[in-house]
Every structure is written in C-alpha cells, then in structure tokens.
Design a protein around this motif. Structure first.
Motif, PDB file in Angstrom:
ATOM      1  N   ALA A   1       0.823  -1.215   0.000  1.00 49.31           N
ATOM      2  CA  ALA A   1       0.000   0.000   0.000  1.00 49.31           C
ATOM      3  C   ALA A   1       0.854   1.260   0.000  1.00 49.31           C
ATOM      4  O   ALA A   1       1.470   1.601   1.012  1.00 49.31           O
TER       5      ALA A   1
ATOM      6  N   GLY B   1      -0.818   9.893  -5.982  1.00 45.64           N
ATOM      7  CA  GLY B   1      -0.654   8.741  -6.864  1.00 45.64           C
ATOM      8  C   GLY B   1       0.758   8.699  -7.406  1.00 45.64           C
ATOM      9  O   GLY B   1       1.676   8.159  -6.774  1.00 45.64           O
ATOM     10  N   SER B   2       0.954   9.332  -8.569  1.00 45.93           N
ATOM     11  CA  SER B   2       2.284   9.328  -9.191  1.00 45.93           C
ATOM     12  C   SER B   2       3.320  10.008  -8.303  1.00 45.93           C
ATOM     13  O   SER B   2       4.480   9.600  -8.259  1.00 45.93           O
TER      14      SER B   2
ATOM     15  N   ILE C   1      -5.668  -0.193  -3.497  1.00 46.60           N
ATOM     16  CA  ILE C   1      -4.714  -1.220  -3.074  1.00 46.60           C
ATOM     17  C   ILE C   1      -5.205  -2.613  -3.470  1.00 46.60           C
ATOM     18  O   ILE C   1      -6.292  -3.037  -3.055  1.00 46.60           O
TER      19      ILE C   1
ATOM     20  N   TRP D   1      -9.524  -6.359 -14.719  1.00 46.52           N
ATOM     21  CA  TRP D   1      -8.883  -6.953 -13.529  1.00 46.52           C
ATOM     22  C   TRP D   1      -9.938  -7.161 -12.439  1.00 46.52           C
ATOM     23  O   TRP D   1      -9.704  -6.937 -11.257  1.00 46.52           O
TER      24      TRP D   1
ATOM     25  N   THR E   1      -9.750  -4.583  -5.429  1.00 49.39           N
ATOM     26  CA  THR E   1      -9.020  -3.319  -5.233  1.00 49.39           C
ATOM     27  C   THR E   1      -9.812  -2.466  -4.255  1.00 49.39           C
ATOM     28  O   THR E   1     -11.023  -2.329  -4.416  1.00 49.39           O
TER      29      THR E   1
ATOM     30  N   ILE F   1      -5.536  -1.170 -17.589  1.00 48.86           N
ATOM     31  CA  ILE F   1      -4.840  -0.865 -16.330  1.00 48.86           C
ATOM     32  C   ILE F   1      -3.320  -0.987 -16.470  1.00 48.86           C
ATOM     33  O   ILE F   1      -2.551  -0.391 -15.713  1.00 48.86           O
TER      34      ILE F   1
ATOM     35  N   GLY G   1       2.965   2.658 -12.038  1.00 48.33           N
ATOM     36  CA  GLY G   1       3.615   3.802 -12.694  1.00 48.33           C
ATOM     37  C   GLY G   1       3.062   3.946 -14.101  1.00 48.33           C
ATOM     38  O   GLY G   1       3.241   3.061 -14.935  1.00 48.33           O
ATOM     39  N   THR G   2       2.390   5.067 -14.353  1.00 47.37           N
ATOM     40  CA  THR G   2       1.703   5.258 -15.640  1.00 47.37           C
ATOM     41  C   THR G   2       2.704   5.354 -16.800  1.00 47.37           C
ATOM     42  O   THR G   2       3.909   5.539 -16.584  1.00 47.37           O
TER      43      THR G   2
ATOM     44  N   GLU H   1       3.024   7.827 -18.765  1.00 49.03           N
ATOM     45  CA  GLU H   1       3.648   9.159 -18.739  1.00 49.03           C
ATOM     46  C   GLU H   1       4.823   9.172 -17.756  1.00 49.03           C
ATOM     47  O   GLU H   1       5.890   9.726 -18.051  1.00 49.03           O
TER      48      GLU H   1
END
Ligand SMILES: Cc1cc2nc3c(=O)[nH]c(=O)nc-3n(C[C@H](O)[C@H](O)[C@H](O)COP(=O)(O)OP(=O)(O)OC[C@H]3O[C@@H](n4cnc5c(N)ncnc54)[C@H](O)[C@@H]3O)c2cc1C
Length: 384
Positions: free
Chosen positions: A124, A131-132, A157, A204, A209, A361, A367-368, A370
C-alpha cells in the motif's frame, strides 16, 4: 549472449503453461463476471511453489530467479489476469520485498505463509491525493511505546478488501520529505486496521481493489521493514522487478489475444476466404506477433540484468522500457484482437473483450506510461 532458456526454465514454463491452460483458463470468464478473487488458483499456486518463486526454500519459497518470475507471470497472464495478478502481488510486491529488506524475524514471520498461499498479501503506497507523486504521501507513523501508530488512508490497493498482510509506506519524519518515509508490515488483525470501500472496475475484476484505513493502527517495532526513514530505498529496491512483472503480464495478455485472434482468423470466412487470407488482417497479426516478441525480449533482458545483480541506470532504463512498451503494446494488441473478431469480438461470447478491458490498467498501474517516459528521459539525460 545466450537467448536460450535453461532446461529447468523450459520445464517451469511447460508446467505453468499446462496449469494455466487446464486449471486457470476455464475459470477466467467466471472470475471476471463474478469479480471473485481466484482462491482456488491462489491455493494451487502456493502448493506449486510459485508464490514464493524468488524466495529461498529456508523461508518456504521456490529459490528461483527473476527470469523465472517473468516466465510464470507471462504464462498466467495468457490465461487469467486476476490469477496472474494474485501471483504478482504475493510473489513480487510482498514476498520478494520482504526477502530483500526484511529482518530475519520478519522473514520467518511472514514468508512461509505468504509463499504457501495461506496469507493473501499486498502493498500500500497510493493515497487519495497521492498517486504518481508518491513522496508527498500523508499517512503518518508515530513512535509510541515499543512500536508505531499509523494514521492515514491508502487507496487503489490490490487485495485490500480481502488481504491478510500488507506492506504500508508512511511518513515517520514528515519534515524530511523523501528521507522521512518508512515501510511497515501491517496485519489486517492489528487494532486500528480497517478496510474502506472496494472498487468496481472495468478490468482486472477478479483482483479486488480497495481502500485501507489506518486509524491509530498499532504496529510492533519488529514490523518496521528496512531501516527507519529509509522507506524510499525499500520502495526503489522493488520498482524494477514490479515494472518487469507488469511487462510480463502484458506480454501474456497480448499473447492470449493474439493466439485467439489468429485461430479465429483461420476459422472465419468472408468473401469466400478465411479472414487470415486478407492482407489487412495479416498486417494486424504480424504486428501483434512481432511486438509481443519485442516486449518479451525487453522483459527478459531486464530480468537477466537483475539476476546478474546489475542495478542502477541501465537496469532502471530497461525496466521502464519494458513496462512502457509492453503495456502500450498490450492495449493495442487486445484492441486489434477485438477488431479481427468484428461484431463477435464486442460480445461477451468471446474472451477478447475481457482481454481488452483487462489491458487498460497496464498503462496506469505500477507507474503510468507518462511517468515511465519521465523516468526514461531522466535516465537518458543522466547518461550524457
Ligand atoms: C486496479 C488497480 C490496482 C492498483 N494496485 C495498487 C497497489 O496494489 N498498491 C498501490 O500502492 N497502488 C496501486 N494502484 C495505484 C496505481 O499505482 C496508481 O493509480 C498509479 O500510480 C497512478 O496514480 P493516480 O491514479 O493517482 O494518477 P495520478 O498520479 O493522479 O495521474 C493522473 C494522470 O496524470 C498523469 N501525470 C501525473 N503526473 C504527471 C507528470 N508529472 N507529467 C505528466 N503526466 C503526469 C498520469 O500519467 C495520469 O495519466 C492500483 C491502481 C489500480 C487502478
């Protein structure tokens, strides 16, 4: 340079492929429809030694390598993403992390159960406003008596609605920014631990989550993971393997979609010919097959570097290349698979619509895309 898997790795691949095709794949549609955690598959993976694939046998694991971990992730990823994620969360996010950073006490306390499939684990980090930009997290851990008290909320999570044990990141010295974060192992039975809302998701769906609420949650001192205020080191130590596993899950998902679409294109006839005879369809299948191979090579190279103990810029770059390329490739491949099936692809009669929903997802979690590009550019500039 040797691109061949060893005899043991081929055997592992074959064993997991059989398990994935015979035991896991037939349950995938139900797991998705009912949004149910794949308990049966999870227990079997524990019994097969997969959940602790990189953990030495002394702690109940399989004693394998990072490349082994990628092989397993791909094979499971072909059959059922929820099952593959249940593997990745226990094996990579929790077990491999506790192995790398935990004291002997923590390793003996949690690894045997989480490797055997008796404990569903999680990690977690993410919070409602963080977030990022992980380092700006708000969850706090305060020293109290012979332990710590955690206060805060974690969001998105994996396994939060059902899990038994979680690695939780919190600020131990908020004024010190990145140097004031620590990691803890938190059991769901600890006083002050509460599960918040669970999310309904587009993909997913069999991987639960949700939120974790830590309301004056008391943690014994021995459950500090790694050194005090060195939580970012704990976090960084796992990022590459997590990104590579996400890459391997993407390769598996894309392969599942490609194999399905290839068979369909051979069976379905239009204008008096099978679809596969049309060059525009061939173009899609060629791109899918080639890009899957390219993504797998990046994942394997990243894992090979890790197995050779290579860390730092080269390893970081490879892990981000693999995560970014494989996840974007997976989204494209699954979308193309739906296109090849035409109207049938858009229905729930065929698995490709689930695969396309599961793919999205991959460009966000861990980690996106971007953020991967930002990391890659930073590494490229640092090398000049
Ligand atoms: C199904 C699921 C499972 C997850 N499991 C876990 C888990 O087990 N543990 C855990 O800790 N977290 C988990 N997450 C959280 C996940 O890691 C985050 O969603 C992800 O890191 C992105 O954070 P965010 O959603 O807050 O997006 P944000 O950080 O708010 O980003 C929103 C958008 O802005 C972009 N963006 C952000 N910063 C920049 C920038 N500097 N430059 C350009 N673009 C930028 C992003 O790329 C994204 O497109 C999960 C999420 C989901 C949906």
């Amino acid at each position: 340079m040797d691109f061949n898997l060893t005899a043991e790795q081929r055997l592992l691949q074959e064993t997991v492929r059989k398990f994935a095709q015979h035991d896991v794949a037939p349950l995938a549609a139900t797991i998705d429809r009912e949004a149910a955690f794949p308990t049966e598959n999870f227990k079997k993976m524990g019994a097969m030694g997969l959940l602790g694939i990189t953990v030495p046998s002394a702690y109940g694991g399989g004693g394998g390598s990072y490349l082994d971990m990628m092989i397993v992730a791909e094979e499971l990823g072909v059959a059922c993403q929820a099952t593959a994620l249940a593997f990745g969360t226990n094996a990579t996010l929790f077990n491999d992390n506790v192995l790398r950073n935990g004291s002997e006490v923590l390793k003996h306390k949690y690894l045997p159960g989480a490797c055997a499939g008796d404990l569903v684990a999680g990690l977690a980090m993410t919070e409602p406003d963080t977030g990022s930009d992980v380092v700006s997290m708000q969850t706090k851990a305060t020293r109290q008596g012979d332990g710590y008290v955690l206060d805060g909320t974690k969001i998105f999570i994996t396994n939060a609605p059902i899990g038994d044990v979680f690695i939780v990141y919190a600020k131990t010295e908020p004024s010190r920014g990145a140097e004031g974060i620590s990691a803890f192992v938190v059991e769901a039975t600890f006083p002050g631990f509460r599960r918040g809302r669970a999310f309904e998701k587009m993909g997913w769906r069999g991987s639960p989550t949700g939120e974790l609420v830590l309301d004056h949650c008391r943690i014994p001192e021995e459950n500090l993971l790694g050194e005090l205020n060195r939580g970012v080191a704990v976090l960084m130590s796992g990022l590459n393997s997590e990104r590579l596993v996400m890459g391997a899950l993407s390769v598996g998902l894309a392969r599942g979609a490609y194999e399905f679409a290839l068979q369909y294109a051979q069976d379905r006839r239009q204008f008096g010919q099978p679809l596969v005879a049309f060059q525009l369809i061939q173009d899609k299948l060629v791109a899918m097959a080639m890009h899957i191979e390219m993504a797998r090579l990046l994942v394997y190279k990243g894992a090979a570097l890790m197995d050779q103990g290579i860390r730092g810029r080269e390893a970081n770059l490879l892990a981000s290349y693999a995560k970014l390329f494989a996840s974007e490739m997976c989204m494209t491949a699954t979308t193309e698979a739906v296109q090849i099936l035409g109207g049938y692809g858009f229905t729930k009669d065929f698995s490709v619509e689930r695969m396309m929903r599961d793919a999205k997802i991959h460009t966000i979690g861990g980690g996106t895309s971007e953020i991967q590009k930002i990391i890659i550019m930073r590494q490229l500039l640092a090398s000049r």
